[in-house]
Design a protein around this motif. Structure first.
Motif, PDB file in Angstrom:
ATOM      1  N   PRO A  59      -2.541  -5.818  -4.858  1.00  0.00           N
ATOM      2  CA  PRO A  59      -1.259  -5.369  -5.425  1.00  0.00           C
ATOM      3  C   PRO A  59      -1.167  -3.871  -5.735  1.00  0.00           C
ATOM      4  CG  PRO A  59      -2.544  -6.596  -7.074  1.00  0.00           C
ATOM      5  CD  PRO A  59      -3.276  -6.727  -5.760  1.00  0.00           C
ATOM      6  N   LYS A  60      -2.287  -3.179  -5.830  1.00  0.00           N
ATOM      7  CA  LYS A  60      -2.184  -1.766  -6.246  1.00  0.00           C
ATOM      8  C   LYS A  60      -3.154  -0.874  -5.483  1.00  0.00           C
ATOM      9  CE  LYS A  60      -1.212   0.727 -10.489  1.00  0.00           C
ATOM     10  NZ  LYS A  60      -1.486   0.834 -11.917  1.00  0.00           N
ATOM     11  N   VAL A  61      -2.761  -0.536  -4.264  1.00  0.00           N
ATOM     12  CA  VAL A  61      -3.608   0.342  -3.441  1.00  0.00           C
ATOM     13  C   VAL A  61      -2.844   1.629  -3.140  1.00  0.00           C
ATOM     14  CG1 VAL A  61      -4.732   0.650  -1.201  1.00  0.00           C
ATOM     15  CG2 VAL A  61      -4.808  -1.575  -2.318  1.00  0.00           C
ATOM     16  N   THR A  62      -3.486   2.752  -3.373  1.00  0.00           N
ATOM     17  CA  THR A  62      -2.921   4.031  -2.948  1.00  0.00           C
ATOM     18  C   THR A  62      -3.863   4.617  -1.906  1.00  0.00           C
ATOM     19  OG1 THR A  62      -2.020   4.383  -5.152  1.00  0.00           O
ATOM     20  CG2 THR A  62      -2.139   6.320  -3.714  1.00  0.00           C
ATOM     21  N   ILE A  63      -3.300   5.024  -0.776  1.00  0.00           N
ATOM     22  CA  ILE A  63      -4.097   5.692   0.256  1.00  0.00           C
ATOM     23  C   ILE A  63      -3.714   7.167   0.241  1.00  0.00           C
ATOM     24  CG2 ILE A  63      -4.631   5.814   2.723  1.00  0.00           C
ATOM     25  CD1 ILE A  63      -3.694   2.914   2.973  1.00  0.00           C
ATOM     26  N   ILE A  64      -4.700   8.025   0.093  1.00  0.00           N
ATOM     27  CA  ILE A  64      -4.432   9.456   0.240  1.00  0.00           C
ATOM     28  C   ILE A  64      -5.093   9.870   1.550  1.00  0.00           C
ATOM     29  CG2 ILE A  64      -4.593  11.752  -0.793  1.00  0.00           C
ATOM     30  CD1 ILE A  64      -4.959  10.452  -3.516  1.00  0.00           C
ATOM     31  N   MET A  86       0.852  -1.177   0.000  1.00  0.00           N
ATOM     32  CA  MET A  86       0.000   0.000   0.000  1.00  0.00           C
ATOM     33  C   MET A  86       0.897   1.238   0.000  1.00  0.00           C
ATOM     34  SD  MET A  86      -3.065  -0.854   2.693  1.00  0.00           S
ATOM     35  CE  MET A  86      -2.034  -0.637   4.141  1.00  0.00           C
ATOM     36  N   LYS A  87       0.596   2.106  -0.947  1.00  0.00           N
ATOM     37  CA  LYS A  87       1.371   3.338  -0.998  1.00  0.00           C
ATOM     38  C   LYS A  87       0.557   4.408  -0.253  1.00  0.00           C
ATOM     39  CE  LYS A  87       2.759   6.655  -4.538  1.00  0.00           C
ATOM     40  NZ  LYS A  87       2.622   6.950  -5.958  1.00  0.00           N
ATOM     41  N   ILE A  88       1.178   5.098   0.699  1.00  0.00           N
ATOM     42  CA  ILE A  88       0.437   6.122   1.444  1.00  0.00           C
ATOM     43  C   ILE A  88       0.934   7.512   1.059  1.00  0.00           C
ATOM     44  CG2 ILE A  88      -0.166   7.014   3.739  1.00  0.00           C
ATOM     45  CD1 ILE A  88       0.129   4.212   4.818  1.00  0.00           C
ATOM     46  N   ILE A  89       0.031   8.351   0.630  1.00  0.00           N
ATOM     47  CA  ILE A  89       0.374   9.733   0.313  1.00  0.00           C
ATOM     48  C   ILE A  89      -0.242  10.617   1.386  1.00  0.00           C
ATOM     49  CG2 ILE A  89       0.107  11.609  -1.372  1.00  0.00           C
ATOM     50  CD1 ILE A  89      -0.160   9.466  -3.557  1.00  0.00           C
ATOM     51  N   GLU A  90       0.587  11.369   2.100  1.00  0.00           N
ATOM     52  CA  GLU A  90       0.061  12.265   3.141  1.00  0.00           C
ATOM     53  C   GLU A  90      -0.148  13.658   2.558  1.00  0.00           C
ATOM     54  OE1 GLU A  90       2.287  12.507   6.815  1.00  0.00           O
ATOM     55  OE2 GLU A  90       0.921  14.022   7.605  1.00  0.00           O
ATOM     56  N   VAL A  91      -1.308  14.180   2.801  1.00  0.00           N
ATOM     57  CA  VAL A  91      -1.609  15.542   2.347  1.00  0.00           C
ATOM     58  C   VAL A  91      -2.046  16.356   3.570  1.00  0.00           C
ATOM     59  CG1 VAL A  91      -2.225  14.955  -0.040  1.00  0.00           C
ATOM     60  CG2 VAL A  91      -3.957  14.816   1.757  1.00  0.00           C
ATOM     61  N   SER A  92      -2.080  17.689   3.387  1.00  0.00           N
ATOM     62  CA  SER A  92      -2.322  18.521   4.567  1.00  0.00           C
ATOM     63  C   SER A  92      -3.761  18.439   5.076  1.00  0.00           C
ATOM     64  CB  SER A  92      -1.943  19.975   4.270  1.00  0.00           C
ATOM     65  OG  SER A  92      -2.633  20.412   3.117  1.00  0.00           O
ATOM     66  N   ASP A  93      -4.704  18.461   4.160  1.00  0.00           N
ATOM     67  CA  ASP A  93      -6.098  18.553   4.615  1.00  0.00           C
ATOM     68  C   ASP A  93      -7.066  17.953   3.590  1.00  0.00           C
ATOM     69  OD1 ASP A  93      -6.062  20.405   2.570  1.00  0.00           O
ATOM     70  OD2 ASP A  93      -6.040  22.137   3.896  1.00  0.00           O
ATOM     71  N   TYR A  94      -8.345  18.081   3.899  1.00  0.00           N
ATOM     72  CA  TYR A  94      -9.398  17.494   3.060  1.00  0.00           C
ATOM     73  C   TYR A  94      -9.333  18.008   1.630  1.00  0.00           C
ATOM     74  CZ  TYR A  94     -14.080  16.197   1.453  1.00  0.00           C
ATOM     75  OH  TYR A  94     -15.130  15.676   0.736  1.00  0.00           O
ATOM     76  N   LYS A  95      -9.107  19.305   1.480  1.00  0.00           N
ATOM     77  CA  LYS A  95      -9.049  19.916   0.145  1.00  0.00           C
ATOM     78  C   LYS A  95      -7.912  19.293  -0.667  1.00  0.00           C
ATOM     79  CE  LYS A  95      -9.389  23.143  -3.132  1.00  0.00           C
ATOM     80  NZ  LYS A  95     -10.486  23.182  -4.087  1.00  0.00           N
TER      81      LYS A  95
END
Ligand code: F6R
Length: 242
Positions: free
Chosen positions: A227-232, A1-10
């Motif tokens: 095999p291909k999950v991205t978490i934002i 699982m690839k995790i992408i951290e972003v600042s907020d909901y927007k």
């Protein structure tokens, strides 16, 4: 699982929309799996804006929604059909005939589940599935304890899920007690999954997802096997110990 951290909901919504738009633009014909609820509303808003500003077309996109309440007609303002029309379909150029949502009013709900599962298969499966996560780890309406082998099926909604969704209804009593949902195996067959997670209320679920073993008691944990999950996820959802 690839995790992408972003600042907020927007930022979660913007990042997710960039991912979806790139997919649409890079394929001749895309089949999207869609979710409802609060989480993807911002994503749908970004897709609508991009459609108007940049002209991304949905004429060759097919969609399958994860779930629908049993007992609510398409006209019911709380049906997921209405949610999808008002939050996305009415604002883009997708032919409604290419959008699919289980019918909550089918005479034979079990037959409707089989029909829906077959329709996904006949369409060649889902290329990109958008998911949100429940505080108890549910995906779609697959509550803790649901078999990982499950296809589209009827579920009895837990009290916690009914309470979480009561904000859209006049009262808790009006929240349906059952729904039709794609199963865990239906979701896992998608070629790619994009899980969106925002806010402090999802922090515990996010922590369990990252730290716990794969177990039917926490349905989202199965995503570790895909095999291909991205978490934002935004920092409120990821802010584990701060
Ligand atoms: C909606 C769905 C649910 C939601 C989940 C999170 O189609 O399948 O699994 O994604 O309940 O809901 P929100 O986004 O309202 O927190």
């Amino acid at each position: 699982m690839k995790i992408i951290e972003v600042s907020d909901y927007k930022q979660m919504s913007v990042k997710a929309s960039q991912h979806v738009i790139a997919k649409i633009r890079n394929s001749d014909c895309l089949t999207l799996g869609l979710a409802t609820g609060g989480t993807p509303k911002g994503l749908y808003g970004e897709l609508i804006e991009d459609h108007h500003v940049n002209g991304t077309s949905y004429k060759c996109v097919n969609t399958f929604n994860l779930d629908e309440y049993i007992g609510l007609s398409k006209e019911d303002p709380n049906s997921y059909y209405q949610y999808m029309c008002s939050n996305l379909f009415s604002h883009i150029d997708i032919p409604l005939s290419q959008t699919h949502i289980p019918s909550g009013m089918a005479d034979d709900a079990a037959e409707e589940c089989r029909r829906y599962e077959n329709m996904i298969e006949d369409a060649g499966g889902i290329d990109l599935q958008i998911l949100g996560i429940g505080e108890n780890g549910h995906i779609g309406f697959n509550e803790p304890g649901t078999s990982f082998q499950s296809a589209t099926h009827i579920v009895d909604l837990t009290e916690s899920t009914r309470e979480a969704n009561a904000r859209y209804f006049e009262s808790l009593d009006e929240v349906p007690r059952q729904a039709i949902t794609m199963g865990i195996s239906s979701i896992m067959k998608s070629r790619e999954i994009l899980l969106l997670v925002s806010g402090e209320s999802k922090r515990e679920a996010m922590q369990k997802l990252m730290e716990n073993d794969v177990t039917e008691n926490f349905p989202a944990s199965i995503l570790k096997k895909h095999p291909k999950v991205t978490i934002i996820a935004d920092s409120a959802a990821l802010d584990l110990k701060r």
